[in-house]
Design a protein around this motif. Structure first.
Motif, PDB file in Angstrom:
ATOM      1  N   ALA A 257       0.873  -1.284  -0.034  1.00 29.70           N
ATOM      2  CA  ALA A 257      -0.044  -0.109  -0.003  1.00 29.70           C
ATOM      3  C   ALA A 257       0.855   1.286   0.016  1.00 29.70           C
ATOM      4  N   LEU A 258       2.271   1.296   0.499  1.00 29.71           N
ATOM      5  CA  LEU A 258       3.027   2.253   0.444  1.00 29.71           C
ATOM      6  C   LEU A 258       3.644   2.806  -0.630  1.00 29.71           C
ATOM      7  N   LEU A 259       3.668   1.882  -1.722  1.00 28.55           N
ATOM      8  CA  LEU A 259       4.278   2.178  -3.150  1.00 28.55           C
ATOM      9  C   LEU A 259       3.828   3.579  -3.559  1.00 28.55           C
ATOM     10  N   PRO A 260       2.562   3.890  -3.953  1.00 32.42           N
ATOM     11  CA  PRO A 260       2.098   5.126  -4.349  1.00 32.42           C
ATOM     12  C   PRO A 260       2.672   6.225  -3.506  1.00 32.42           C
ATOM     13  N   LEU A 261       2.801   6.198  -2.185  1.00 32.06           N
ATOM     14  CA  LEU A 261       3.506   6.950  -1.592  1.00 32.06           C
ATOM     15  C   LEU A 261       4.832   7.865  -1.890  1.00 32.06           C
ATOM     16  N   LEU A 314      15.030  21.118  -8.627  1.00 23.54           N
ATOM     17  CA  LEU A 314      14.716  20.349  -7.518  1.00 23.54           C
ATOM     18  C   LEU A 314      13.272  19.473  -8.003  1.00 23.54           C
ATOM     19  N   THR A 315      12.395  20.117  -8.465  1.00 20.92           N
ATOM     20  CA  THR A 315      11.396  19.423  -8.918  1.00 20.92           C
ATOM     21  C   THR A 315      11.763  18.275 -10.036  1.00 20.92           C
ATOM     22  N   LEU A 316      12.510  18.720 -10.924  1.00 20.09           N
ATOM     23  CA  LEU A 316      13.009  17.751 -11.869  1.00 20.09           C
ATOM     24  C   LEU A 316      13.604  16.305 -11.076  1.00 20.09           C
ATOM     25  N   LEU A 317      14.631  16.916 -10.352  1.00 22.43           N
ATOM     26  CA  LEU A 317      15.212  15.976  -9.523  1.00 22.43           C
ATOM     27  C   LEU A 317      14.557  14.859  -8.772  1.00 22.43           C
ATOM     28  N   GLY A 318      13.441  15.820  -8.033  1.00 17.10           N
ATOM     29  CA  GLY A 318      12.509  14.871  -7.346  1.00 17.10           C
ATOM     30  C   GLY A 318      11.684  13.948  -8.119  1.00 17.10           C
ATOM     31  N   ASN A 319      11.262  14.260  -9.320  1.00 22.52           N
ATOM     32  CA  ASN A 319      10.477  13.298 -10.264  1.00 22.52           C
ATOM     33  C   ASN A 319      11.433  12.444 -10.516  1.00 22.52           C
ATOM     34  N   LEU A 320      12.596  12.518 -10.792  1.00 21.27           N
ATOM     35  CA  LEU A 320      13.783  11.488 -11.270  1.00 21.27           C
ATOM     36  C   LEU A 320      13.964  10.667  -9.803  1.00 21.27           C
ATOM     37  N   LEU A 321      14.300  11.212  -8.727  1.00 18.39           N
ATOM     38  CA  LEU A 321      14.334  10.447  -7.744  1.00 18.39           C
ATOM     39  C   LEU A 321      12.998   9.403  -7.482  1.00 18.39           C
ATOM     40  N   ALA A 322      12.124  10.089  -7.583  1.00 16.66           N
ATOM     41  CA  ALA A 322      10.716   9.234  -7.324  1.00 16.66           C
ATOM     42  C   ALA A 322      10.525   8.093  -8.147  1.00 16.66           C
ATOM     43  N   ASP A 323      10.745   8.216  -9.480  1.00 17.36           N
ATOM     44  CA  ASP A 323      10.834   7.149 -10.532  1.00 17.36           C
ATOM     45  C   ASP A 323      11.936   5.898 -10.091  1.00 17.36           C
ATOM     46  N   ALA A 325      13.413   5.419  -7.226  1.00 16.53           N
ATOM     47  CA  ALA A 325      12.877   4.936  -5.934  1.00 16.53           C
ATOM     48  C   ALA A 325      11.515   3.878  -6.410  1.00 16.53           C
ATOM     49  N   TYR A 326      10.991   4.168  -7.069  1.00 18.39           N
ATOM     50  CA  TYR A 326       9.547   3.341  -7.455  1.00 18.39           C
ATOM     51  C   TYR A 326      10.211   2.117  -8.134  1.00 18.39           C
ATOM     52  N   ALA A 327      11.207   2.177  -9.126  1.00 20.26           N
ATOM     53  CA  ALA A 327      11.848   1.059  -9.823  1.00 20.26           C
ATOM     54  C   ALA A 327      12.639   0.258  -8.691  1.00 20.26           C
ATOM     55  N   TRP A 328      13.048   0.890  -7.598  1.00 18.18           N
ATOM     56  CA  TRP A 328      13.867   0.090  -6.637  1.00 18.18           C
ATOM     57  C   TRP A 328      12.906  -0.789  -5.877  1.00 18.18           C
ATOM     58  N   ALA A 329      11.750  -0.248  -5.545  1.00 19.42           N
ATOM     59  CA  ALA A 329      10.881  -0.727  -4.479  1.00 19.42           C
ATOM     60  C   ALA A 329       9.881  -1.731  -4.975  1.00 19.42           C
ATOM     61  N   ASP A 330       9.684  -1.658  -6.343  1.00 18.48           N
ATOM     62  CA  ASP A 330       8.518  -2.515  -7.231  1.00 18.48           C
ATOM     63  C   ASP A 330       9.162  -3.064  -8.561  1.00 18.48           C
ATOM     64  N   ARG A 335      11.527  -3.953 -14.112  1.00 18.05           N
ATOM     65  CA  ARG A 335      11.577  -4.688 -15.195  1.00 18.05           C
ATOM     66  C   ARG A 335      11.267  -3.523 -16.488  1.00 18.05           C
ATOM     67  N   GLY A 336      10.367  -2.920 -16.351  1.00 15.84           N
ATOM     68  CA  GLY A 336       9.861  -2.086 -17.560  1.00 15.84           C
ATOM     69  C   GLY A 336      11.185  -1.203 -17.584  1.00 15.84           C
ATOM     70  N   VAL A 337      11.893  -0.563 -16.620  1.00 15.30           N
ATOM     71  CA  VAL A 337      12.755   0.476 -17.007  1.00 15.30           C
ATOM     72  C   VAL A 337      13.837  -0.099 -17.468  1.00 15.30           C
ATOM     73  N   MET A 338      14.406  -1.599 -17.001  1.00 16.01           N
ATOM     74  CA  MET A 338      15.487  -2.006 -17.432  1.00 16.01           C
ATOM     75  C   MET A 338      15.624  -2.408 -18.864  1.00 16.01           C
TER      76      MET A 338
END
Lengths: 339, 569
Positions: A257-261, A314-323, A325-330, A335-338
């Motif tokens: 449930a925390l993934l979207p966070l 920072l906004t752009l960096l935040g987007n990148l980091l979020a993506d 982190a998402y890849a790392w967690a999910d 696999r989609g990114v790779m």
């Protein structure tokens, strides 16, 4: 993965230029400049001297030339000096040949705002997470209803009003907390521990006020995420395996449930550096919100552009980091990114 | 709250919905806090054992904490320009001359001054043995240096024009400074009261626009800078080498608190000693809190500016004096003072501080007389021909727009004016703008019907820049397009006349013509409303024309009344 990262970083450059172009032109399209502030509406200030000021600040040049000058400076990461506050550097401190240090405006305001926002983010997570989980587990029962009501009151109540009421209650009616400012008058003469305590005492109300409005969003997000997950097949499987309820809820459901966070926190990184004008004015805190607001009113272009540039980077960096982190967690995303 | 006219409150809230500007939020806040405080059954913070009524002998020492809305950008007033800077810099630096309690000029750094028979040369004789706070002597060389700075092409100051009229400045000896003008310039003395002298030995060879001196000044007046915490406070401490004698209070702290409601809470909690109140705090909250009135003294002083409704005289129908006078008769100034300022202001009929020598005592404002207004409009050819309730002439309705900037008091004033004009059949629309757009798009281009703005009640009577017909170019200050050859002549004469009595006569005549011509409607001049803790003694009450702070160096705090400085927040 590296290739993906490089590609993303590369695309940030044209994006940044585009953002700076738009913000630069919008600011310069707005009527007036630093010489047209209310304080200069004074018959003792002659139009010739104002014209001279405009020339000294290059404000008489065409906007495109001014943008070129700005871009040239930005090429060396020089954010320039403020028009309005006695030529103080916009971003970072400068030392002149006699060793006098002049602190940067953002350098001083950013840590304060960052501290308040990080503390309030921590507070939001610490409170909203358990509230959301409890809400989901007791769906449509009394605790759920009570929590929803509470977070919505917190969301709906005008922050400035509550701030003033709390300031009156804790500062005037009772002598519990300081009312405004960041440090007590005798701050310099305190020991290090007392200094930290003093600052923390001053931070309690501002952090509480800025956290309160964020509670509703995050706790409802957690609640709905949990409800979604709890109806998934793998939760039924987990229950069928005979796992304990605790393990089902916290081991399996919550983690998913925390993934979207992650996305939400990624998006909140630029928000961390932007302060709230109203809260900062009420609590007399010299943060980013007030800095930006005053700069816009004064048409202090270097400060405005400095904050916008750092903010958008920072906004752009935040987007990148979020993506990332998402890849790392999910694993599904990874696999989609790779590919 | 119920005492406020309900229309006024409604309009205030309507505006609040339209643009949620911090000033307006502050207004709403003030109302809410007021409501809260009125209902909460005033908990007195421990019954005060201190009696503030006892008379004390003046003593030295102690400190005061004052609240300010804004932070200065630097402490060199000619560069900084904003009021926060001059408020603090005036405790650090001196000028050659200053205004005394009755707003007459007297020497500050100058012991005396002499005007040559041809009125073109002024010689200032400095007081002997003056020193800067760092111990260096203060001489006429510093004065000459400051004059050179303010007139230098590269100095980023908007205030150089007056000083550029000096064709020769010289220092015959260390204590004499002499300036010569091309032709007699009567406002000259006022300009020398406005130029704060800077130390040559610290600033020579530096770029005045970027010098660190602006944040670490060395002056000659009662106080010197002790510490400046950016965004938080400035503290000043007594300057032992002051050229003006010794101040009594040891330390002055100014805290920057942008929000008026927060300032007021700090005042209630006894964390600050003084602040400027707004009319709601003064007239609504204080009377309901006797415990506050016991500790805190309230004062009224003449404000520094007046609010007016100015017509664009290039536009019809404002070229017709009857229309302007009619509007003047139709506006109820007392109602504005009662409604907007809660009674804390007074009407003016000339652009000078009431009670000073420049004010013509024979003038009085246009009375509220709608019948007379209608008669004048009728004379000008306006009548309600089509029966729609709006007056018209040649098929064109009498309608115009009032422009003003985002300022709560001005917006409320505009609404009240709108209602009164509606009653006699004039259709008024109000437009509220942010300052820079207001100036850039409307004032500079001259594309407006009327404006609701303020001018300062100047200390020197010269108003050439505002009313002379030559001052109408974009960016100049006669933007309403006032053009009266008689007034032009008086303004020119006034600049050449250095005899105060003759000068006063010229400006009395000028004010009379201006009032009759009615190019603007004088609305009101609000009071300054300082609140000062009663532990501070030696305050002149009622305030003299120069304001409450004119003798602040004589204020003192008796030892038993001082705050415990460690616990002070």
């Amino acid at each position: 993965m590296i290739k993906y990262l490089l590609k993303r970083l590369f695309w940030m450059i044209p994006l940044m230029i585009g953002i700076s172009l738009i913000s630069f032109f919008i600011m310069h399209l707005a009527p007036g400049d630093i010489t047209a502030s209310e304080a200069s509406f004074n018959p003792k200030a002659s139009e010739e001297s104002r014209q001279k000021l405009r020339e000294l600040y290059n404000l008489d040049k065409p906007v495109i030339v001014q943008y070129g000058l700005w871009l040239k400076r930005m090429g060396t990461l020089d954010f320039g000096t403020s028009f309005a506050s006695h030529q103080r550097p916009v971003f970072w401190q400068k030392t002149d040949d006699q060793g006098n240090v002049s602190k940067g405006l953002i350098q001083e305001a950013l840590p304060i705002t960052l501290l308040i926002n990080v503390l309030s983010l921590v507070m939001i997570i610490a409170i909203a997470l358990p509230l959301g989980v409890i809400s989901a587990l007791t769906r449509n029962q009394l605790p759920d209803r009570a929590i929803t009501l509470f977070v919505f009151i917190g969301f709906a109540i005008p922050g400035f009003w509550l701030a003033l009421m709390l300031m009156y209650w804790t500062g005037v009616a009772n002598d519990w907390l300081p009312i405004s400012g960041l440090h007590s008058l005798g701050h310099e003469h305190m020991g290090p521990v007392a200094q930290i305590l003093d600052t923390l005492k001053h931070l309690i109300l501002p952090v509480f006020i800025s956290a309160l409005s964020g509670l509703a969003g995050i706790s409802l997000f957690v609640r709905n995420g949990m409800l979604d997950v709890l109806h998934q097949d793998y939760i039924t499987t987990a229950r069928a395996k005979g796992l304990s309820e605790h393990s089902v809820v916290y081991g399996h459901a919550l983690r998913n449930a925390l993934l979207p966070l992650i996305t939400i926190f990624g998006l909140s990184i630029p928000g961390l550096i932007g302060g709230s004008v109203i809260a900062e004015s009420i609590f007399a805190i010299p943060g980013m919100g007030k800095l930006f607001y005053d700069a816009v009113l004064m048409r202090d272009f270097p400060v405005i552009m400095g904050i916008l540039t750092i903010g958008s980077a920072l906004t752009l960096l935040g987007n990148l980091l979020a993506d990332l982190a998402y890849a790392w967690a999910d694993p599904r995303v990874r696999r989609g990114v790779m590919r | 709250m119920a005492l406020l006219p309900s229309g006024l409150l409604n309009s205030a809230f309507k505006m609040l919905r339209r643009n949620l500007h911090p000033c307006l939020t502050a207004c709403l806040t003030a109302c809410l806090v007021a409501a809260f405080l009125l209902t909460s059954c005033g908990k007195a913070p421990s019954p005060s054992a201190v009696d503030y009524k006892i008379a004390y002998e003046p003593v030295n020492g102690g400190s005061t904490i004052n609240a300010m809305i804004g932070e200065p950008s630097g402490l060199i007033p000619m560069i900084a320009g904003e009021s926060a800077a001059s408020a603090i810099a005036s405790s650090i630096f001196n000028s050659l001359l200053k205004y005394d309690r009755n707003l007459e000029l007297e020497g500050e750094l100058a012991k005396s001054w002499q005007i040559s028979p041809d009125h073109r040369t002024i010689t200032f004789y400095l007081k002997p043995k003056m020193k800067w706070a760092d111990g260096e002597p203060l001489t006429s060389a510093d004065v000459l240096f400051t004059w050179k700075l303010v007139t230098d092409e590269n100095t980023r100051t908007p205030y150089g024009a007056d000083y550029k009229l000096v064709i020769r400045a010289e220092t015959p000896d260390a204590l004499t400074f002499r300036v010569t003008y091309q032709e007699p310039y009567a406002p000259a003395l006022d300009t020398w009261a406005g130029l704060q002298i800077l130390p040559k030995h610290l600033l020579e060879g530096q770029d005045i626009n970027t010098t660190p001196f602006a944040r670490n000044p060395v002056g000659s007046s009662y106080y010197q800078l002790e510490q400046w915490r950016n965004g938080e406070r400035i503290s000043l401490v007594k300057n032992p080498l002051s050229t003006q004698g010794e101040a009594r209070i040891e330390r002055l702290v100014s805290r920057f608190i942008p929000d008026a409601a927060s300032q007021f809470l700090e005042l209630m909690a006894d964390n600050i000693d003084s602040m400027n109140l707004n009319p709601i705090q003064f007239a609504r909250i204080f009377p309901s809190r006797p415990d506050l009135a016991e500790r805190i003294g309230l004062y009224k002083e003449l404000g520094n500016n007046y609010t007016y409704l100015g017509f664009n005289l290039r536009h019809k129908p404002f070229d017709d004096i009857r229309v302007r006078q009619a509007i003047n008769y139709a506006v109820n100034k007392q109602e504005l003072i009662d409604g907007v300022l809660l009674g804390l202001g007074e009407p003016v009929s000339s652009p000078y501080k009431p009670g000073t020598r420049w004010t013509n005592p024979e003038l009085s404002p246009y009375p509220y007389d709608p019948q007379k207004a209608l008669a004048l409009l009728k004379e000008a050819g306006f009548a309600d021909h089509d029966g729609d309730g709006i007056l018209d002439r040649n098929g064109k309705p009498l309608a115009f727009e009032i422009l003003t900037n985002q300022n709560k008091q001005r917006e409320m004033t505009a609404v009240l004016v709108q209602r009164r004009l509606k009653e006699i059949g004039i259709d008024v629309k109000i437009r509220v703008l942010e300052w820079a757009s207001f100036i850039g798009r409307f004032i500079k281009t001259g594309e407006f019907d009327s404006v609701l703005l303020g001018w300062s009640l100047s200390l020197d009577p010269d108003q050439y820049g505002i009313w002379h017909s030559s001052q109408q170019a974009p960016g100049q200050f006669n933007f309403i397009g006032y053009n009266n050859p008689q007034v032009d002549k008086l303004l020119e004469q006034g600049r050449l006349e250095l005899n105060s009595d003759k000068r006063a006569k010229i400006y009395h005549e000028f004010s009379r013509i201006l009032l009759e011509d009615s190019p603007i409607v004088y609305l009101y001049a609000g009071y300054g409303l300082p609140a000062i803790h009663k532990r501070i003694k030696g305050i002149d009450d009622p305030a003299p024309p120069a304001g409450i702070g004119h003798n602040s160096h004589e204020w003192f705090i008796p030892e038993p009344l001082r705050r415990n400085e460690i616990s002070a927040r």
